[in-house]
Design a protein around this motif. Structure first.
Motif, PDB file in Angstrom:
ATOM      1  N   GLN A   1       0.844  -1.186   0.000  1.00 28.18           N
ATOM      2  CA  GLN A   1       0.000   0.000   0.000  1.00 28.18           C
ATOM      3  C   GLN A   1       0.889   1.250   0.000  1.00 28.18           C
ATOM      4  O   GLN A   1       2.062   1.189   0.369  1.00 28.18           O
ATOM      5  N   ASP A   2       0.314   2.376  -0.386  1.00 28.37           N
ATOM      6  CA  ASP A   2       1.095   3.615  -0.474  1.00 28.37           C
ATOM      7  C   ASP A   2       1.826   3.923   0.825  1.00 28.37           C
ATOM      8  O   ASP A   2       2.972   4.369   0.816  1.00 28.37           O
ATOM      9  N   THR A   3       1.152   3.700   1.958  1.00 34.62           N
ATOM     10  CA  THR A   3       1.721   4.084   3.249  1.00 34.62           C
ATOM     11  C   THR A   3       2.246   2.896   4.051  1.00 34.62           C
ATOM     12  O   THR A   3       2.543   3.029   5.246  1.00 34.62           O
ATOM     13  N   SER A   4       2.335   1.732   3.427  1.00 36.31           N
ATOM     14  CA  SER A   4       2.983   0.598   4.100  1.00 36.31           C
ATOM     15  C   SER A   4       4.449   0.927   4.353  1.00 36.31           C
ATOM     16  O   SER A   4       5.042   1.764   3.656  1.00 36.31           O
TER      17      SER A   4
ATOM     18  N   THR B   1       8.336   4.003   2.732  1.00 35.01           N
ATOM     19  CA  THR B   1       6.909   3.851   2.447  1.00 35.01           C
ATOM     20  C   THR B   1       6.757   3.043   1.166  1.00 35.01           C
ATOM     21  O   THR B   1       7.703   2.883   0.376  1.00 35.01           O
ATOM     22  N   GLY B   2       5.566   2.528   0.953  1.00 33.39           N
ATOM     23  CA  GLY B   2       5.312   1.788  -0.277  1.00 33.39           C
ATOM     24  C   GLY B   2       5.608   2.632  -1.506  1.00 33.39           C
ATOM     25  O   GLY B   2       6.172   2.125  -2.493  1.00 33.39           O
ATOM     26  N   ARG B   3       5.234   3.898  -1.471  1.00 35.40           N
ATOM     27  CA  ARG B   3       5.477   4.795  -2.606  1.00 35.40           C
ATOM     28  C   ARG B   3       6.974   4.916  -2.881  1.00 35.40           C
ATOM     29  O   ARG B   3       7.409   4.897  -4.035  1.00 35.40           O
ATOM     30  N   GLN B   4       7.786   5.062  -1.815  1.00 36.40           N
ATOM     31  CA  GLN B   4       9.232   5.132  -2.002  1.00 36.40           C
ATOM     32  C   GLN B   4       9.792   3.785  -2.468  1.00 36.40           C
ATOM     33  O   GLN B   4      10.707   3.744  -3.301  1.00 36.40           O
TER      34      GLN B   4
ATOM     35  N   LEU C   1       1.979  -0.815  -6.276  1.00 38.27           N
ATOM     36  CA  LEU C   1       1.169  -0.344  -5.158  1.00 38.27           C
ATOM     37  C   LEU C   1      -0.234  -0.915  -5.276  1.00 38.27           C
ATOM     38  O   LEU C   1      -0.753  -1.111  -6.375  1.00 38.27           O
TER      39      LEU C   1
END
Length: 324
Positions: free
Chosen positions: A138-141, A228-231, A241
């Motif tokens: 997820q984006d914020t995982s 984070t997932g995004r990074q 994602l």
């Protein structure tokens, strides 16, 4: 004499009633145990539709767990068409994480497998995630924390304050070092550092091989940080994602398993401790005089309910700092 005869008849009648309720309580307990045991079995064992995707969960601290390995082996031999692994864990022992990774790799060799990072896949949990063909977060995982830790307390200042000295006789200076009761010698510190460095190299080699990274890419993600997932997507730690919906879409696109295929939970460990019926059964048996059986059931039902934190050896574990 007639009164004595009546009393004897009453006692016999009460004894028969008591025996009846004792037998009834035992039968109820046994039926409940067998019923939940059947529910706890994987879906393929109770005649479910073999056209399904198995969902397994890796949560909490990771330690060596032979039951989990055996459950994954059974899953690899089942009729499941694919496996979705949900991970939400800060890691655990390095050896336990390696054991889980090896078991998941054996599973992945037989079944298409995709990992979904629900909240956290750090350190040893990220080692487990590396077993899959495809990793989704997820984006914020939070993902990463690539590194190894060896921690031990040192009580030397406290012992000086209260006037206690630990005496010992050992075969060599590095035996049982460090022990926490004396300052760590340079030789002991160097020996521990060599162990940590060797395990760290193994961890980095695993990441480099499984994620197809060059040395520069590996160096940018292996300093112990979480991302984070995004990074993590940009850093090649994860592939995409999303959530389970994205995992099912990948299985459809890459493995030709339709998104309409039902997903079924597959338990990796016994779930008996999650059912309050065991405590009810124990209470019933206790009340009819079968105290020993009641205590055995209580102990069996609760022995695995509380997660212990006695992690020995090298750790591949992440936790946020609690203070400065």
């Amino acid at each position: 004499m007639s009164l004595d005869a009546d009393a004897i008849v009453d006692r016999r009648r009460l004894r028969r009633k008591l025996t009846f309720w004792r037998v009834g309580a035992v039968l109820i307990a046994l039926i409940a145990i067998v019923g939940v045991a059947l529910l706890a079995l994987p879906a393929t064992r109770i005649g479910a539709n073999p056209n399904y995707v198995a969902r397994i969960k890796i949560q909490g601290l990771i330690r060596n767990n032979q039951e989990r390995v055996e459950a994954l082996t059974r899953l690899s031999r089942s009729n499941a068409r694919a496996v979705i692994v949900h991970i939400d864990s800060p890691g655990g022992t390095t050896a336990g994480s390696e054991q889980l990774y090896d078991a998941l790799r054996d599973l992945q060799a037989r079944k298409p497998m995709v990992v979904v990072v629900d909240g956290l896949a750090a350190s040893g949990a990220y080692i487990a995630a590396l077993s899959a063909e495809h990793i989704i977060a997820q984006d914020t995982s939070l993902v990463g924390s690539i590194g190894v830790l060896f921690q031990y307390p040192n009580f030397t200042d406290v012992m000086k304050t209260i006037g206690i000295k630990m005496e010992e006789v050992k075969s060599s200076p590095l035996k049982a070092a460090p022990n926490g009761f004396e300052p760590t010698s340079p030789e002991a510190r160097a020996a521990i550092a060599a162990i940590v460095s060797d395990s760290y190299d193994w961890f980095k080699g695993l990441v480099k091989d499984r994620r197809k990274m060059d040395d520069a890419q590996l160096a940018s993600v292996s300093d112990g940080r979480v991302f984070t997932g995004r990074q993590a997507v940009g850093l090649k730690l994860v592939d995409a994602l999303g959530n389970e919906k994205a995992a099912r879409a990948w299985l459809a696109q890459a493995k030709n398993i339709p998104v309409s295929t039902p997903v079924r939970d597959y338990a990796l460990t016994p779930r008996f401790s999650d059912f309050s019926f065991l405590h009810l059964a124990a209470w019933s048996l206790d009340n009819v005089g079968l105290n020993a059986v009641a205590r055995a059931i209580e102990q069996w039902g609760g022995s695995e309910a509380v997660e212990r934190l006695n992690l020995d050896g090298l750790l591949a574990l992440w936790h946020p700092p609690t203070s400065n």
